[in-house]
Design a protein around this motif. Structure first.
Motif, mmCIF file in Angstrom:
data_model
loop_
_atom_site.group_PDB
_atom_site.id
_atom_site.type_symbol
_atom_site.label_atom_id
_atom_site.label_comp_id
_atom_site.label_asym_id
_atom_site.label_seq_id
_atom_site.Cartn_x
_atom_site.Cartn_y
_atom_site.Cartn_z
ATOM 1 N N VAL A 12 7.915 2.427 1.291
ATOM 2 C CA VAL A 12 8.263 2.812 2.661
ATOM 3 C C VAL A 12 7.335 2.118 3.652
ATOM 4 O O VAL A 12 6.231 1.707 3.302
ATOM 5 N N SER A 13 7.783 2.017 4.893
ATOM 6 C CA SER A 13 6.967 1.381 5.926
ATOM 7 C C SER A 13 6.146 2.387 6.717
ATOM 8 O O SER A 13 5.108 2.044 7.276
ATOM 9 N N ASP A 14 6.608 3.626 6.804
ATOM 10 C CA ASP A 14 5.939 4.655 7.591
ATOM 11 C C ASP A 14 5.847 5.915 6.728
ATOM 12 O O ASP A 14 6.846 6.602 6.507
ATOM 13 N N VAL A 15 4.665 6.213 6.244
ATOM 14 C CA VAL A 15 4.471 7.316 5.300
ATOM 15 C C VAL A 15 4.850 8.659 5.926
ATOM 16 O O VAL A 15 5.525 9.476 5.289
ATOM 17 N N ASP A 33 -0.690 15.356 -0.663
ATOM 18 C CA ASP A 33 -0.811 14.297 0.334
ATOM 19 C C ASP A 33 -2.296 13.962 0.357
ATOM 20 O O ASP A 33 -3.094 14.695 0.929
ATOM 21 N N THR A 34 -2.649 12.868 -0.312
ATOM 22 C CA THR A 34 -4.050 12.545 -0.530
ATOM 23 C C THR A 34 -4.446 11.282 0.214
ATOM 24 O O THR A 34 -3.856 10.222 0.005
ATOM 25 N N VAL A 35 -5.440 11.408 1.073
ATOM 26 C CA VAL A 35 -6.017 10.252 1.750
ATOM 27 C C VAL A 35 -7.203 9.807 0.915
ATOM 28 O O VAL A 35 -8.133 10.580 0.676
ATOM 29 N N ILE A 36 -7.141 8.560 0.453
ATOM 30 C CA ILE A 36 -8.193 8.031 -0.416
ATOM 31 C C ILE A 36 -9.242 7.291 0.393
ATOM 32 O O ILE A 36 -10.390 7.206 0.011
ATOM 33 N N GLY A 37 -8.851 6.777 1.520
ATOM 34 C CA GLY A 37 -9.761 6.052 2.398
ATOM 35 C C GLY A 37 -9.011 5.660 3.650
ATOM 36 O O GLY A 37 -7.874 6.084 3.870
ATOM 37 N N ASP A 38 -9.637 4.834 4.488
ATOM 38 C CA ASP A 38 -8.997 4.425 5.736
ATOM 39 C C ASP A 38 -7.662 3.729 5.520
ATOM 40 O O ASP A 38 -6.756 3.845 6.336
ATOM 41 N N ASP A 39 -7.521 3.019 4.409
ATOM 42 C CA ASP A 39 -6.316 2.225 4.178
ATOM 43 C C ASP A 39 -5.515 2.661 2.958
ATOM 44 O O ASP A 39 -4.665 1.906 2.481
ATOM 45 N N ALA A 40 -5.782 3.838 2.440
ATOM 46 C CA ALA A 40 -5.063 4.274 1.239
ATOM 47 C C ALA A 40 -4.679 5.750 1.336
ATOM 48 O O ALA A 40 -5.502 6.609 1.633
ATOM 49 N N ARG A 41 -3.405 6.013 1.048
ATOM 50 C CA ARG A 41 -2.871 7.377 1.080
ATOM 51 C C ARG A 41 -1.724 7.472 0.077
ATOM 52 O O ARG A 41 -0.897 6.559 -0.013
ATOM 53 N N CYS A 52 10.698 14.824 -12.518
ATOM 54 C CA CYS A 52 10.233 13.522 -12.040
ATOM 55 C C CYS A 52 10.005 13.601 -10.538
ATOM 56 O O CYS A 52 10.820 14.154 -9.800
ATOM 57 N N SER A 53 8.895 13.049 -10.103
ATOM 58 C CA SER A 53 8.526 13.034 -8.692
ATOM 59 C C SER A 53 8.651 11.627 -8.136
ATOM 60 O O SER A 53 8.756 10.656 -8.886
ATOM 61 N N ILE A 54 8.605 11.534 -6.814
ATOM 62 C CA ILE A 54 8.474 10.232 -6.169
ATOM 63 C C ILE A 54 7.100 10.174 -5.519
ATOM 64 O O ILE A 54 6.504 11.200 -5.192
ATOM 65 N N VAL A 55 6.596 8.960 -5.362
ATOM 66 C CA VAL A 55 5.340 8.732 -4.659
ATOM 67 C C VAL A 55 5.611 7.737 -3.551
ATOM 68 O O VAL A 55 6.241 6.693 -3.767
ATOM 69 N N ILE A 56 5.167 8.083 -2.359
ATOM 70 C CA ILE A 56 5.184 7.171 -1.219
ATOM 71 C C ILE A 56 3.747 7.023 -0.770
ATOM 72 O O ILE A 56 2.910 7.875 -1.066
ATOM 73 N N GLY A 57 3.450 5.962 -0.083
ATOM 74 C CA GLY A 57 2.080 5.822 0.373
ATOM 75 C C GLY A 57 1.774 4.434 0.856
ATOM 76 O O GLY A 57 2.657 3.614 1.095
ATOM 77 N N LYS A 58 0.477 4.186 0.949
ATOM 78 C CA LYS A 58 0.002 2.861 1.366
ATOM 79 C C LYS A 58 -1.347 2.607 0.706
ATOM 80 O O LYS A 58 -2.086 3.541 0.382
ATOM 81 N N GLY A 59 -1.587 1.358 0.442
ATOM 82 C CA GLY A 59 -2.891 0.966 -0.067
ATOM 83 C C GLY A 59 -3.114 1.164 -1.556
ATOM 84 O O GLY A 59 -3.693 0.318 -2.203
ATOM 85 N N ALA A 60 -2.665 2.257 -2.096
ATOM 86 C CA ALA A 60 -2.922 2.549 -3.511
ATOM 87 C C ALA A 60 -1.640 2.534 -4.346
ATOM 88 O O ALA A 60 -1.622 3.008 -5.464
ATOM 89 N N VAL A 61 -0.562 2.012 -3.780
ATOM 90 C CA VAL A 61 0.703 1.910 -4.501
ATOM 91 C C VAL A 61 1.062 0.429 -4.606
ATOM 92 O O VAL A 61 0.605 -0.383 -3.800
ATOM 93 N N PRO A 62 1.870 0.062 -5.602
ATOM 94 C CA PRO A 62 2.243 -1.354 -5.741
ATOM 95 C C PRO A 62 2.885 -1.894 -4.471
ATOM 96 O O PRO A 62 3.567 -1.171 -3.745
ATOM 97 N N ASP A 63 2.664 -3.158 -4.232
ATOM 98 C CA ASP A 63 3.197 -3.810 -3.044
ATOM 99 C C ASP A 63 4.654 -4.182 -3.279
ATOM 100 O O ASP A 63 4.955 -5.144 -3.978
#
Length: 135
Positions: A12-15, A33-41, A52-63
């Protein structure tokens, strides 16, 4: 040995927008909903009754490009009711479509062959199929 599919990553583009769509629009439970750092959630959401779950996010998920996931499928016992719930929540969902003929006798004419389709705000494509009983 059982092999279970437990998580699918949805690009996704907007978490926040995606979290709102899946939680409020589709009724998925927000597991965390876990914030890992400034650029990872990472946000994990699970459809009601699903293993089965889905995962959305940024920084810590495959590009992967947002909207590039196609063919995700949910199964429900009552497609008409599921579609009505989505419409009530404001989700743009197709009319019920019958695709083919059922491969076996079923208690309901939509079983195995009844589908609706929708996309998330990024264009990830989903189907919902009716299966009210299994052999």
């Amino acid at each position: 040995m059982n092999w279970t599919l437990e998580v699918v990553i949805v690009p996704v583009s907007d978490v926040d927008r995606a979290k709102t769509f899946y939680a409020d629009g589709l009724g998925f439970a927000v597991d965390h909903d876990t914030v890992i750092g400034d650029d990872a959630r990472i946000v994990q959401l699970t459809p009601p009754g699903s293993g089965c779950s889905i995962v959305i996010g940024k920084g810590a998920v495959p590009d992967m490009p947002p909207g590039s996931l196609k063919g995700l499928q949910l199964v429900v016992p009552d497609l008409e009711r599921a579609r009505a719930e989505l419409v009530e929540r404001g989700v743009e969902v197709s009319e019920i479509q019958v695709l083919g003929a059922s491969p076996s006798p079923t208690p309901h004419p939509l079983d195995n062959v009844g589908f609706v389709f929708f996309t998330d705000p990024d264009g990830n494509a989903w189907a919902i199929q009716q299966i009210s009983s299994r052999a």
